[in-house]
Design an enzyme around this catalytic site. Structure first.
Site, PDB file in Angstrom:
ATOM      1  N   CYS A 123      -6.952   8.202  -9.813  1.00  0.00           N
ATOM      2  CA  CYS A 123      -7.789   7.840 -10.723  1.00  0.00           C
ATOM      3  C   CYS A 123      -7.454   8.624 -12.090  1.00  0.00           C
ATOM      4  O   CYS A 123      -7.417   9.849 -12.142  1.00  0.00           O
ATOM      5  CB  CYS A 123      -9.305   8.584 -10.376  1.00  0.00           C
ATOM      6  SG  CYS A 123     -10.148   8.288 -11.776  1.00  0.00           S
ATOM      7  N   ASN A 157       5.589   6.445 -12.834  1.00  0.00           N
ATOM      8  CA  ASN A 157       6.436   5.326 -12.333  1.00  0.00           C
ATOM      9  C   ASN A 157       5.617   3.821 -12.580  1.00  0.00           C
ATOM     10  O   ASN A 157       4.723   4.068 -11.726  1.00  0.00           O
ATOM     11  CB  ASN A 157       6.943   5.517 -11.204  1.00  0.00           C
ATOM     12  CG  ASN A 157       7.911   4.420 -10.496  1.00  0.00           C
ATOM     13  OD1 ASN A 157       9.259   4.546 -10.887  1.00  0.00           O
ATOM     14  ND2 ASN A 157       7.669   3.489  -9.630  1.00  0.00           N
ATOM     15  N   GLU A 158       6.020   2.883 -12.962  1.00  0.00           N
ATOM     16  CA  GLU A 158       5.304   1.638 -12.947  1.00  0.00           C
ATOM     17  C   GLU A 158       3.920   2.040 -12.916  1.00  0.00           C
ATOM     18  O   GLU A 158       3.075   1.366 -12.076  1.00  0.00           O
ATOM     19  CB  GLU A 158       5.875   0.963 -11.594  1.00  0.00           C
ATOM     20  CG  GLU A 158       7.313   0.546 -11.692  1.00  0.00           C
ATOM     21  CD  GLU A 158       7.835  -0.424 -10.680  1.00  0.00           C
ATOM     22  OE1 GLU A 158       7.026  -0.467  -9.674  1.00  0.00           O
ATOM     23  OE2 GLU A 158       8.642  -1.440 -10.901  1.00  0.00           O
ATOM     24  N   CYS A 165     -14.379   4.075  -9.862  1.00  0.00           N
ATOM     25  CA  CYS A 165     -15.046   5.261  -9.483  1.00  0.00           C
ATOM     26  C   CYS A 165     -16.084   5.607 -10.755  1.00  0.00           C
ATOM     27  O   CYS A 165     -15.916   5.061 -11.911  1.00  0.00           O
ATOM     28  CB  CYS A 165     -14.153   6.466  -9.406  1.00  0.00           C
ATOM     29  SG  CYS A 165     -13.757   7.336 -10.890  1.00  0.00           S
ATOM     30  N   GLU A 315      15.715  -0.140 -13.760  1.00  0.00           N
ATOM     31  CA  GLU A 315      16.008  -0.509 -12.248  1.00  0.00           C
ATOM     32  C   GLU A 315      16.455  -1.829 -12.100  1.00  0.00           C
ATOM     33  O   GLU A 315      16.149  -2.769 -12.822  1.00  0.00           O
ATOM     34  CB  GLU A 315      14.803  -0.236 -11.439  1.00  0.00           C
ATOM     35  CG  GLU A 315      13.951   1.046 -11.160  1.00  0.00           C
ATOM     36  CD  GLU A 315      12.860   1.103 -10.358  1.00  0.00           C
ATOM     37  OE1 GLU A 315      12.662   0.177  -9.591  1.00  0.00           O
ATOM     38  OE2 GLU A 315      12.074   2.074 -10.641  1.00  0.00           O
ATOM     39  N   TRP A 323      11.747  -6.735  -0.517  1.00  0.00           N
ATOM     40  CA  TRP A 323      10.232  -7.052  -0.359  1.00  0.00           C
ATOM     41  C   TRP A 323      10.055  -8.316  -0.843  1.00  0.00           C
ATOM     42  O   TRP A 323       8.919  -8.822  -0.979  1.00  0.00           O
ATOM     43  CB  TRP A 323       9.474  -5.932  -1.306  1.00  0.00           C
ATOM     44  CG  TRP A 323      10.167  -5.796  -2.734  1.00  0.00           C
ATOM     45  CD1 TRP A 323      11.018  -4.659  -2.978  1.00  0.00           C
ATOM     46  CD2 TRP A 323      10.217  -6.536  -4.056  1.00  0.00           C
ATOM     47  NE1 TRP A 323      11.406  -4.807  -4.382  1.00  0.00           N
ATOM     48  CE2 TRP A 323      10.740  -6.005  -4.974  1.00  0.00           C
ATOM     49  CE3 TRP A 323       9.399  -7.691  -4.337  1.00  0.00           C
ATOM     50  CZ2 TRP A 323      11.124  -6.294  -6.136  1.00  0.00           C
ATOM     51  CZ3 TRP A 323       9.483  -8.188  -5.341  1.00  0.00           C
ATOM     52  CH2 TRP A 323      10.149  -7.487  -6.376  1.00  0.00           C
ATOM     53  N   PHE A 365      15.980  -0.385   3.850  1.00  0.00           N
ATOM     54  CA  PHE A 365      16.903  -1.323   3.950  1.00  0.00           C
ATOM     55  C   PHE A 365      17.169  -2.247   2.360  1.00  0.00           C
ATOM     56  O   PHE A 365      17.603  -3.182   2.243  1.00  0.00           O
ATOM     57  CB  PHE A 365      16.808  -2.306   4.947  1.00  0.00           C
ATOM     58  CG  PHE A 365      16.466  -2.026   6.157  1.00  0.00           C
ATOM     59  CD1 PHE A 365      17.845  -1.464   6.723  1.00  0.00           C
ATOM     60  CD2 PHE A 365      15.434  -2.095   7.143  1.00  0.00           C
ATOM     61  CE1 PHE A 365      17.795  -0.950   8.050  1.00  0.00           C
ATOM     62  CE2 PHE A 365      15.616  -1.448   8.369  1.00  0.00           C
ATOM     63  CZ  PHE A 365      16.846  -1.068   8.761  1.00  0.00           C
ATOM     64  N   HIS A 366      16.516  -1.444   1.392  1.00  0.00           N
ATOM     65  CA  HIS A 366      16.575  -1.937   0.144  1.00  0.00           C
ATOM     66  C   HIS A 366      18.019  -1.666  -0.441  1.00  0.00           C
ATOM     67  O   HIS A 366      18.593  -0.500  -0.188  1.00  0.00           O
ATOM     68  CB  HIS A 366      15.570  -1.104  -0.938  1.00  0.00           C
ATOM     69  CG  HIS A 366      15.348  -1.886  -2.317  1.00  0.00           C
ATOM     70  ND1 HIS A 366      16.289  -1.916  -3.302  1.00  0.00           N
ATOM     71  CD2 HIS A 366      14.235  -2.510  -2.722  1.00  0.00           C
ATOM     72  CE1 HIS A 366      15.776  -2.429  -4.258  1.00  0.00           C
ATOM     73  NE2 HIS A 366      14.839  -2.749  -4.179  1.00  0.00           N
TER      74      HIS A 366
END
Ligand code: GLA
Ligand code: ZN
Length: 675
Positions: A123, A157-158, A165, A315, A323, A365-366
Site C-alpha cells: 500500500c 520495479n515496474e 484500503c 529489460e 510467461w 526458465f526465462h
C-alpha cells in the site's frame, strides 16, 4: 540537432547488460560470481542492475541490515570495470513486514486485505511502509554515494496496481477535494443526479468496486487519475533521499509498454531517463513485421514520455520469455534486430532480463545470458556476445535522437475514459489498436513518428494524427486550430470530440470544439459486427470499412469519398478541410491497413515530409537518429527471409562501404547508414 548527455556521467557509450541477482547464489559466490564476471566481460557487458528484489537479503529482520554482500557485489563490479544500476528494493517487501504491520498489505476492490506473496504488493499510503522504504533508501544512498560502481538508481520495479484500503480511500478523498473544491461541483461534473448519486460530503465517496460503484464514469476516471498521480507522488517521495544524498546520480524506474495504470506522460516527466521493459511476442515468421511495428510504437511512446530524449531499454529477453502463451526462441539474427531496433528509436542501452537464470521459482526458465548449462558455446550466449561487439563500434550514436516531423496522439486519460464509455462496440472500442495502426501506417511510409499526448507541444510538427480523440482536454482544440492555421496537417477520425475532460458530452454536435477546424458535423455513429462491412473508393482503389462508421456532414470540408452501402450510402467517409494555411482530414470509419497506408502517403506528401526511404517494401522498417556526430539511418529487415530494398546513396556506418540502390538484406538484418 539535439545531442543529449550520456545516460551515466562516466560511461558515455551504450549501456549493455541487464538484471543480475547474485544474492540468489550467495552460497556459491566464490565460484558463481567469479564465473559471472568472466562471462559478462567476455560478452561486452558494462552494466548490471542489482538489488531489484533484495529487501529480505538486505534487511532479513526489522532494523537488522546486511549490506556486506552488496558491498562485495559493488566492489566486484567496479573491479571488473562495470557500473551498477542500483535498485531500491521496494518492488517486493520481506515477509516480516507483512507479519508485523498488516497495513502494508494491499486491499483489493472487494475490500479484502491480501496475504503476503508475489511482489508489487504494498500500500503506497501506509506510513509504516513509507518509513521503511525511506530508511532503506537513505542507507543505500549513504553507503554507496561515493562508490565507483554506482551509475544510476533504479527505483522500485515496474510500478503498478492499486490499493483500496481505508488509508488510500482517505487519500483519494483529499485528492478529490483538491480537484473539485466543493462536493456540489463534484456532483455536477460527475452528472450525479443520474441514479440518485448526489453526495452530501466527500466522506461518502468510495473507490470503484465490483461490490459497489461500477457505473459512474466520473468516479472511475477520477480513480484512475488518482492512482496514476499516487505513483508519481510515490516516485518523487522514493527518490527524495537519493536526490539529496547523490544529486549526481540519475534516477529512473522501469515502465511497461502501453501499461494501463499509470499515465506515463506524467511519470516520464519525473524521470532523468525513461526506461522500459520490452517483451515482444516474436513469432519467427512473417508476422514479425507486425510485432516489430508494435514494438516500434512502444519505443516511440517511451521516447515521447521522456520528452524526446534518448531512453533506456532496461529489460528484454535474450531468448524465449516464460510467461507468454507461446514462448518462441529467438531465431538467428532476431536478438540483434531486437537490440538494434531499440537503438534505432533512441535507446542508449540494451539491457536484458536476466543475466543468469535462477535454479528455482517461477522465472527459472526465462531467457538469460547465462543459462543452467553455464557454457559459452551455446547459441544464446554467442548471440549476446555479437550484440555486445556491435554496440562497442557504435559509439557515435548515444546521445543523438530522432527528429521527427510527424506525431500520433496516444493519451492516457482518453484511453481510460473511452474504455468505460458505453456505445457502439462494447466493452473495448479498440483505441490502442487504432492508434498503433495509424502509427504503423506512417512507419510503413518510411517516416519517423513521435508519440505524444494532448498536453504536448504541436509546434515543430508538420503532421499530427489524433485517432479516436474522444475526450478533449481544455485547450487542446485551440492548439489543433493554431497548428493547422499555421500550415500543419491534422488527421482526425470517428469518435473524436465527444466529451470534455470530465466525460461530459459537448453540446451543439460532435466533434465539439474541433468542428470548425475539421469542417464536419458528426451526426451519428454506426457500429458493425465482425461480419459486416461498408465500402468506399478513393483515388481509384476500393476499400472496406469495419467496426465504426460515422455519419458526417461536411460543414466547410470537401468530401473526398463516400460510403457505398447501407442507408448512409453517399455520406462522406473521408473529408478534407482547408483551414488557414493547413489541412484537416476526417476519416469517418475504421478501415484496414491498406487504406491507412495509402492515405498517409498522401497526408505525408501534403505535409511536405520527405520519407527516410521512399517505397519501403513490406517487412522493412526504418528510423533515424541525429546528433553532433552525424545522422544515422537504421534500415531493418523485420522478417526471417531475404528481403530487398532500394537504399539512398550513402555509406554504411559500420563497414564504411558505399551503399546505393537495390540491396538484399539477410533475415532480420539491420544496416546502419550515415546520411
Ligand atoms: C518484468 C520484471 C522482471 C521479470 C521480467 C520477466 O519485466 O521487471 O523482474 O519478472 O518481467 O519477463
Ligand atoms: Zn492502501
Amino acid at each position: 540537432m539535439a545531442q543529449y548527455p550520456p545516460v551515466m556521467r562516466d560511461l558515455p557509450a551504450f549501456l549493455y547488460g541487464g538484471d543480475y541477482n547474485p544474492e540468489q547464489w550467495i552460497r556459491e559466490k566464490d565460484t558463481v560470481w567469479k564465473k559471472d564476471m568472466e562471462l559478462a566481460r567476455r560478452a561486452g557487458i558494462n552494466t548490471l542492475s542489482v538489488g531489484i528484489f533484495s529487501w529480505s537479503m538486505l534487511e532479513p529482520r526489522e532494523g537488522e541490515y546486511r549490506f556486506e554482500w552488496l558491498d562485495e557485489v559493488m566492489d566486484m563490479l567496479a573491479e571488473n570495470g562495470m557500473k551498477a544500476v542500483l535498485a531500491t528494493p521496494s518492488g517486493a517487501r520481506p515477509p516480516w513486514m507483512a507479519e508485523k504491520y498488516p497495513e502494508v498489505l494491499r486491499v483489493d476492490g472487494y475490500r479484502r486485505r491480501q496475504l503476503f506473496g508475489n511482489r508489487h504488493n504494498h500500500c503506497l499510503s501506509s506510513p509504516v511502509y513509507r518509513e521503511k522504504v525511506r530508511a532503506i533508501n537513505t542507507l543505500l544512498a549513504e553507503r554507496y554515494k561515493d562508490h565507483p560502481a554506482l551509475g544510476m538508481w533504479h527505483v522500485s520495479n515496474e510500478l503498478g496496481g492499486e490499493c483500496h484500503c481505508p488509508l488510500c480511500q482517505e487519500k483519494f478523498r483529499v485528492w478529490l477535494k483538491d480537484r473539485y473544491g466543493e462536493i456540489e461541483n463534484l456532483n455536477d461534473q460527475w452528472w450525479n443526479t443520474f441514479w440518485s448519486h448526489r453526495y452530501s460530503s466527500f466522506g461518502q465517496v468510495e473507490s470503484p468496486s465490483p461490490i459497489g460503484e461500477g457505473c459512474s464514469h466520473g468516479l472511475k476516471l477520477a480513480w484512475r487519475r488518482f492512482v496514476s498521480d499516487q505513483f508519481c507522488e510515490w516516485y518523487r517521495w522514493e527518490t527524495e533521499p537519493l536526490r539529496r544524498i547523490t544529486p549526481h546520480i540519475p534516477c529512473t524506474t522501469n515502465l511497461m509498454e502501453i501499461f494501463w495504470d499509470i499515465n506515463y506522460f506524467d511519470l516520464g516527466k519525473l524521470l532523468d531517463r525513461v526506461s522500459w521493459d520490452n517483451y515482444p511476442r516474436w513469432t519467427n515468421d512473417d508476422r514479425d513485421a507486425e510485432v516489430a511495428a508494435y514494438t516500434a510504437f512502444n519505443h516511440d511512446l517511451m521516447r515521447g514520455a521522456g520528452g524526446g530524449k534518448p531512453f533506456m531499454m532496461m529489460e528484454s529477453s535474450p531468448s524465449a520469455v516464460n510467461w507468454q502463451e507461446v514462448n518462441r526462441l529467438r531465431s538467428p539474427g532476431l536478438l540483434m534486430l531486437q537490440g538494434m531496433q531499440a537503438v534505432a528509436h533512441g535507446s542508449d542501452t540494451v539491457q536484458y532480463f536476466q543475466f543468469r537464470k535462477g535454479r528455482g521459482s517461477c522465472e527459472k526458465f526465462h531467457g538469460a545470458v547465462v543459462s543452467h548449462d553455464e557454457r559459452e558455446d551455446n547459441r544464446v550466449y554467442r548471440e549476446v556476445c555479437r550484440v555486445g561487439e556491435r554496440l562497442k563500434t557504435l559509439g557515435d550514436i548515444p546521445g543523438s535522437a530522432p527528429e521527427n516531423r510527424a506525431a500520433v496522439l496516444f493519451d492516457w486519460d482518453n484511453r481510460w475514459i473511452l474504455r468505460d464509455a458505453q456505445f457502439g462496440l462494447n466493452p473495448d472500442k479498440g483505441y490502442e489498436q487504432t492508434v498503433i495502426a495509424h502509427h504503423g501506417a506512417m512507419l510503413r511510409c518510411g517516416i519517423g513518428v513521435d508519440v505524444i499526448d494532448q498536453t504536448s507541444d504541436l509546434t515543430g510538427y508538420r503532421l499530427v494524427s489524433g485517432p479516436m480523440t474522444y475526450m478533449l482536454r481544455p485547450g487542446f482544440a485551440e492548439k489543433v486550430r493554431a497548428f493547422v492555421e499555421a500550415g500543419g496537417v491534422y488527421v482526425s477520425t470517428y469518435c473524436s470530440g465527444w466529451v470534455n475532460e470530465e466525460d461530459l458530452c459537448f453540446m451543439g454536435g460532435f466533434p465539439g470544439p474541433l468542428k470548425d477546424v475539421l469542417g464536419v458535423w458528426d451526426e451519428e455513429t454506426d457500429a458493425l459486427d465482425e461480419t459486416q462491412r461498408n465500402h468506399f473508393t478513393w483515388q481509384g482503389k476500393r476499400y472496406e470499412t469495419k467496426d465504426f462508421c460515422a455519419l458526417i456532414h461536411p460543414e466547410g470540408a470537401k468530401a473526398l469519398s463516400e460510403y457505398e452501402d447501407c442507408f448512409y450510402r453517399g455520406y462522406p467517409v473521408l473529408t478534407e478541410n482547408t483551414f488557414g494555411k493547413g489541412k484537416a482530414y476526417y476519416i469517418a470509419a475504421r478501415t484496414g491497413m491498406d487504406f491507412l497506408t495509402d492515405f498517409y502517403q498522401t497526408a505525408i506528401r501534403q505535409a511536405g515530409i520527405a520519407p527516410l526511404i521512399p517505397d519501403l517494401p513490406r517487412g522493412f522498417l526504418c528510423a533515424e537518429r541525429a546528433g553532433n556526430k552525424g545522422r544515422f539511418l537504421f534500415v531493418m529487415n523485420t522478417v526471417p527471409r531475404e528481403n530487398t530494398v532500394c537504399l539512398p546513396d550513402c555509406r554504411d556506418a559500420e563497414t564504411g562501404d558505399t551503399v546505393k540502390g537495390k540491396t538484399v538484406f539477410a533475415p532480420y538484418e539491420v544496416k546502419i547508414l550515415r546520411v
